[in-house]
Design a protein around this motif. Structure first.
Motif, mmCIF file in Angstrom:
data_model
loop_
_atom_site.group_PDB
_atom_site.id
_atom_site.type_symbol
_atom_site.label_atom_id
_atom_site.label_comp_id
_atom_site.label_asym_id
_atom_site.label_seq_id
_atom_site.Cartn_x
_atom_site.Cartn_y
_atom_site.Cartn_z
ATOM 1 N N THR A 125 -2.381 -1.697 -9.937
ATOM 2 C CA THR A 125 -2.136 -0.261 -9.981
ATOM 3 C C THR A 125 -1.911 0.286 -8.573
ATOM 4 O O THR A 125 -1.039 1.140 -8.351
ATOM 5 C CB THR A 125 -3.327 0.461 -10.642
ATOM 6 O OG1 THR A 125 -3.532 -0.087 -11.943
ATOM 7 C CG2 THR A 125 -3.094 1.956 -10.741
ATOM 8 N N ILE A 126 -2.687 -0.197 -7.629
ATOM 9 C CA ILE A 126 -2.528 0.234 -6.236
ATOM 10 C C ILE A 126 -1.124 -0.099 -5.731
ATOM 11 O O ILE A 126 -0.465 0.726 -5.090
ATOM 12 C CB ILE A 126 -3.604 -0.424 -5.346
ATOM 13 C CG1 ILE A 126 -4.973 0.156 -5.682
ATOM 14 C CG2 ILE A 126 -3.289 -0.243 -3.865
ATOM 15 C CD1 ILE A 126 -6.134 -0.599 -5.039
ATOM 16 N N VAL A 127 -0.672 -1.310 -6.010
ATOM 17 C CA VAL A 127 0.670 -1.708 -5.574
ATOM 18 C C VAL A 127 1.721 -0.777 -6.163
ATOM 19 O O VAL A 127 2.643 -0.333 -5.470
ATOM 20 C CB VAL A 127 0.942 -3.183 -5.960
ATOM 21 C CG1 VAL A 127 2.393 -3.550 -5.751
ATOM 22 C CG2 VAL A 127 0.030 -4.104 -5.169
ATOM 23 N N THR A 128 1.575 -0.453 -7.436
ATOM 24 C CA THR A 128 2.530 0.455 -8.081
ATOM 25 C C THR A 128 2.506 1.829 -7.425
ATOM 26 O O THR A 128 3.560 2.417 -7.124
ATOM 27 C CB THR A 128 2.203 0.583 -9.585
ATOM 28 O OG1 THR A 128 2.241 -0.714 -10.171
ATOM 29 C CG2 THR A 128 3.182 1.499 -10.284
ATOM 30 N N LEU A 129 1.304 2.341 -7.184
ATOM 31 C CA LEU A 129 1.194 3.666 -6.551
ATOM 32 C C LEU A 129 1.759 3.663 -5.138
ATOM 33 O O LEU A 129 2.416 4.625 -4.720
ATOM 34 C CB LEU A 129 -0.272 4.122 -6.537
ATOM 35 C CG LEU A 129 -0.873 4.485 -7.897
ATOM 36 C CD1 LEU A 129 -2.363 4.758 -7.766
ATOM 37 C CD2 LEU A 129 -0.157 5.678 -8.497
ATOM 38 N N LEU A 130 1.518 2.595 -4.395
ATOM 39 C CA LEU A 130 2.076 2.517 -3.046
ATOM 40 C C LEU A 130 3.603 2.471 -3.090
ATOM 41 O O LEU A 130 4.274 3.046 -2.226
ATOM 42 C CB LEU A 130 1.513 1.309 -2.300
ATOM 43 C CG LEU A 130 0.064 1.428 -1.849
ATOM 44 C CD1 LEU A 130 -0.408 0.121 -1.224
ATOM 45 C CD2 LEU A 130 -0.129 2.585 -0.891
ATOM 46 N N GLY A 131 4.147 1.796 -4.075
ATOM 47 C CA GLY A 131 5.603 1.775 -4.241
ATOM 48 C C GLY A 131 6.144 3.175 -4.489
ATOM 49 O O GLY A 131 7.185 3.562 -3.943
ATOM 50 N N ARG A 132 5.439 3.955 -5.290
ATOM 51 C CA ARG A 132 5.859 5.334 -5.538
ATOM 52 C C ARG A 132 5.773 6.167 -4.265
ATOM 53 O O ARG A 132 6.613 7.032 -4.020
ATOM 54 C CB ARG A 132 4.996 5.971 -6.619
ATOM 55 C CG ARG A 132 5.265 5.433 -8.002
ATOM 56 C CD ARG A 132 4.416 6.155 -9.009
ATOM 57 N NE ARG A 132 4.479 5.490 -10.295
ATOM 58 C CZ ARG A 132 3.646 5.751 -11.295
ATOM 59 N NH1 ARG A 132 2.699 6.656 -11.151
ATOM 60 N NH2 ARG A 132 3.759 5.116 -12.429
ATOM 61 N N GLY A 137 7.993 9.347 -0.443
ATOM 62 C CA GLY A 137 7.258 9.665 0.784
ATOM 63 C C GLY A 137 7.563 11.037 1.329
ATOM 64 O O GLY A 137 6.678 11.724 1.837
ATOM 65 N N ALA A 138 8.779 11.466 1.233
ATOM 66 C CA ALA A 138 9.145 12.778 1.782
ATOM 67 C C ALA A 138 8.929 13.892 0.769
ATOM 68 O O ALA A 138 9.042 15.066 1.120
ATOM 69 C CB ALA A 138 10.608 12.755 2.223
ATOM 70 N N ALA A 139 8.635 13.535 -0.444
ATOM 71 C CA ALA A 139 8.479 14.557 -1.493
ATOM 72 C C ALA A 139 7.171 15.324 -1.299
ATOM 73 O O ALA A 139 6.239 14.863 -0.659
ATOM 74 C CB ALA A 139 8.503 13.896 -2.865
ATOM 75 N N ARG A 140 7.126 16.498 -1.923
ATOM 76 C CA ARG A 140 5.967 17.377 -1.789
ATOM 77 C C ARG A 140 4.722 16.775 -2.437
ATOM 78 O O ARG A 140 3.615 16.980 -1.964
ATOM 79 C CB ARG A 140 6.301 18.711 -2.447
ATOM 80 C CG ARG A 140 5.267 19.756 -2.214
ATOM 81 C CD ARG A 140 5.753 21.093 -2.650
ATOM 82 N NE ARG A 140 6.252 21.063 -4.025
ATOM 83 C CZ ARG A 140 6.174 22.067 -4.864
ATOM 84 N NH1 ARG A 140 5.650 23.198 -4.471
ATOM 85 N NH2 ARG A 140 6.627 21.969 -6.082
ATOM 86 N N ASP A 141 4.877 16.014 -3.520
ATOM 87 C CA ASP A 141 3.722 15.431 -4.200
ATOM 88 C C ASP A 141 3.315 14.088 -3.587
ATOM 89 O O ASP A 141 2.447 13.404 -4.110
ATOM 90 C CB ASP A 141 3.977 15.294 -5.696
ATOM 91 C CG ASP A 141 5.148 14.368 -6.018
ATOM 92 O OD1 ASP A 141 5.910 14.048 -5.090
ATOM 93 O OD2 ASP A 141 5.271 13.972 -7.187
ATOM 94 N N GLY A 142 3.903 13.707 -2.458
ATOM 95 C CA GLY A 142 3.523 12.461 -1.777
ATOM 96 C C GLY A 142 2.067 12.453 -1.371
ATOM 97 O O GLY A 142 1.374 11.446 -1.482
ATOM 98 N N GLU A 147 -3.552 10.526 -2.208
ATOM 99 C CA GLU A 147 -4.944 10.793 -2.555
ATOM 100 C C GLU A 147 -5.352 9.987 -3.785
ATOM 101 O O GLU A 147 -6.452 9.435 -3.847
ATOM 102 C CB GLU A 147 -5.158 12.287 -2.796
ATOM 103 C CG GLU A 147 -6.592 12.723 -2.756
ATOM 104 C CD GLU A 147 -7.299 12.355 -1.461
ATOM 105 O OE1 GLU A 147 -8.459 11.898 -1.537
ATOM 106 O OE2 GLU A 147 -6.701 12.490 -0.383
ATOM 107 N N GLY A 148 -4.473 9.892 -4.777
ATOM 108 C CA GLY A 148 -4.757 9.078 -5.958
ATOM 109 C C GLY A 148 -4.882 7.606 -5.608
ATOM 110 O O GLY A 148 -5.756 6.899 -6.124
#
Length: 173
Positions: A125-132, A137-142, A147-148
């Motif tokens: 799950t961590i790998v998937t989240l890091l990929g997102r 990365g430049a998006a506002r919800d980055g 944090e998640g």
């Protein structure tokens, strides 16, 4: 010519006192003598020449020798309960206790192995989240994704530490 490795000592009138000392210390007469001999011999050895065995040099692979141990009924029942609590049978539990003492490494039971497998799932799950995070990365919800990710990593680290601590505590008693 074969050299004998046994020693026979006539203790004479000291034998009852020796047997009482051994009973008080919970050892057989032979084990008590063995401990005394090794203790005296260890005093004569220079401390810098005593080879220390590397914990990792002990391999659980290879030929196994059968060892017979004799436990009281109460000891055997206590060992069975400990083994069951760890998800092991009593023979595997005894081997794990010995290996933990010799190798100073945790010996994981079925429950711990399952917890580590679950932990590995969290790593995925961590790998998937890091990929997102990389993609957005430049998006506002980055920041929210970071944090998640941090929360998942912290949970994973706590889970692994609890498993390892529990194993080390169990086998060092």
């Amino acid at each position: 010519m074969v050299t004998r490795v046994r020693l026979c000592v006539d203790l004479g009138p000291a034998k009852p006192r020796w047997e009482a000392w051994c009973a008080l210390h919970g050892v057989t007469a032979a084990d008590g003598v063995r401990q005394l001999v090794y203790g005296v011999l260890a005093q004569d050895e220079p401390s810098d020449t005593v080879p220390e065995r590397e914990p990792h040099s002990l391999s659980p692979d290879g030929h196994r020798e059968r060892l017979e141990i004799r436990l009281t009924q109460e000891e055997l029942e206590a060992a069975r309960q400990q083994a069951l609590a760890g998800g092991l049978n009593v023979n595997r539990w005894i081997v794990a206790v010995i290996r933990a003492q010799l190798a100073h490494e945790p010996q994981l039971g079925e429950r711990e192995m399952q917890l580590l497998a679950d932990s590995n799932q969290h790593l995925a799950t961590i790998v998937t989240l890091l990929g997102r995070v990389v993609v957005h990365g430049a998006a506002r919800d980055g920041a929210h994704l970071l944090e998640g990710t941090r929360a998942v990593i912290d949970a994973h680290l706590r889970a692994v530490m609890q498993v390892l601590r529990a194993n080390l505590d169990r086998w060092s008693r």
